[in-house]
Design an enzyme around this catalytic site. Sequence first.
Site, PDB file in Angstrom:
ATOM      1  CE  LYS A  31      19.452  22.506  19.326  1.00 61.95           C
ATOM      2  NZ  LYS A  31      20.289  23.719  19.318  1.00 61.95           N
ATOM      3  NE  ARG A  34      18.743  16.921  16.927  1.00 65.97           N
ATOM      4  CZ  ARG A  34      19.736  17.487  17.628  1.00 65.97           C
ATOM      5  NH1 ARG A  34      20.454  16.771  18.454  1.00 65.97           N
ATOM      6  NH2 ARG A  34      20.003  18.773  17.500  1.00 65.97           N
ATOM      7  CG  HIS A  36      14.364  18.838  25.345  1.00 66.39           C
ATOM      8  ND1 HIS A  36      15.321  18.646  26.321  1.00 66.39           N
ATOM      9  CD2 HIS A  36      14.741  19.936  24.654  1.00 66.39           C
ATOM     10  CE1 HIS A  36      16.232  19.607  26.220  1.00 66.39           C
ATOM     11  NE2 HIS A  36      15.906  20.401  25.227  1.00 66.39           N
ATOM     12  CE  LYS A  66      21.554  20.285  25.995  1.00 67.52           C
ATOM     13  NZ  LYS A  66      20.166  20.235  25.516  1.00 67.52           N
ATOM     14  CG  ASN A  69      18.962  16.836  26.844  1.00 67.85           C
ATOM     15  OD1 ASN A  69      18.659  17.893  26.302  1.00 67.85           O
ATOM     16  ND2 ASN A  69      18.368  15.693  26.529  1.00 67.85           N
ATOM     17  CG  HIS A 139      14.353  26.920  25.385  1.00 69.32           C
ATOM     18  ND1 HIS A 139      15.653  26.528  25.118  1.00 69.32           N
ATOM     19  CD2 HIS A 139      14.384  27.518  26.600  1.00 69.32           C
ATOM     20  CE1 HIS A 139      16.417  26.863  26.146  1.00 69.32           C
ATOM     21  NE2 HIS A 139      15.676  27.467  27.056  1.00 69.32           N
TER      22      HIS A 139
HETATM   23  C1  LIG Z   1      22.184  12.142  14.110  1.00 68.66           C
HETATM   24  O1  LIG Z   1      23.121  12.551  13.140  1.00 68.66           O
HETATM   25  C2  LIG Z   1      23.199  11.682  12.013  1.00 68.66           C
HETATM   26  C3  LIG Z   1      24.324  12.145  11.136  1.00 68.66           C
HETATM   27  O2  LIG Z   1      24.254  13.522  10.890  1.00 68.66           O
HETATM   28  C4  LIG Z   1      21.849  11.666  11.311  1.00 68.66           C
HETATM   29  O3  LIG Z   1      21.877  10.799  10.219  1.00 68.66           O
HETATM   30  C5  LIG Z   1      20.762  11.209  12.291  1.00 68.66           C
HETATM   31  O4  LIG Z   1      19.493  11.286  11.680  1.00 68.66           O
HETATM   32  C6  LIG Z   1      20.789  12.069  13.539  1.00 68.66           C
HETATM   33  N1  LIG Z   1      19.875  11.507  14.529  1.00 68.66           N
HETATM   34  C7  LIG Z   1      18.892  12.217  15.066  1.00 68.66           C
HETATM   35  C8  LIG Z   1      18.060  11.531  16.088  1.00 68.66           C
HETATM   36  O5  LIG Z   1      18.665  13.384  14.736  1.00 68.66           O
END
Ligand SMILES: *[C@@H]1O[C@H](CO)[C@@H](O)[C@H](O)[C@H]1NC(C)=O
Length: 149
Positions: A31, A34, A36, A66, A69, A139
């Site tokens: 997370k 994704r 940061h 959001k 960020n 974080h």
């Molecule tokens: C964003 O969400 C979609 C649908 O849930 C997913 O397929 C995709 O991989 C996600 N993108 C990122 C960058 O996490």
Amino acid sequence: MKKRMGPGLLLLIFLLLAYMAMARRETPYEKFQRQHVDTSRSWEPDPNRYCNLMMLRRNMTVSSCKELNSFVHGVLAGVVAICSSEGTWHHGNFYYSNSPFPVTDCQTTGASLWPRCIYRGAVSHKRICVACTNEQPVHYALPSVCSGP
Ligand SMILES: *[C@@H]1O[C@H](CO)[C@@H](O)[C@H](O)[C@H]1NC(C)=O
């Protein structure tokens, strides 16, 4: 006669496994990446456009916009190393990077109204503050969290 698993049952099991793999929640480290970390070597130079593009692409406008960020530009290993050799422990599990990173801060504007999220972006070079678990950043904190007393 021996009973064997029919193709229907095998298919069901396969679908269940595929579903479980898809539904697996991302780890805190995933997370963090994704939200940061942007390892692209070149990125959209207009910070406003960059933010509007990236906040959408990185799924931070899915159920609401959001508000604030930051994206750190650099190689992942360089960011991860803040948790060990390239960072200075501040307090708790927060570490302050020894070197500055290029960072794009994205903030919603007054015109932003979900699902139309509109951002203003600002680029700067600064030391960044991250919380680490098992020597992995999980974080992103405002630099003031690490630069204060
Ligand atoms: C964003 O969400 C979609 C649908 O849930 C997913 O397929 C995709 O991989 C996600 N993108 C990122 C960058 O996490």
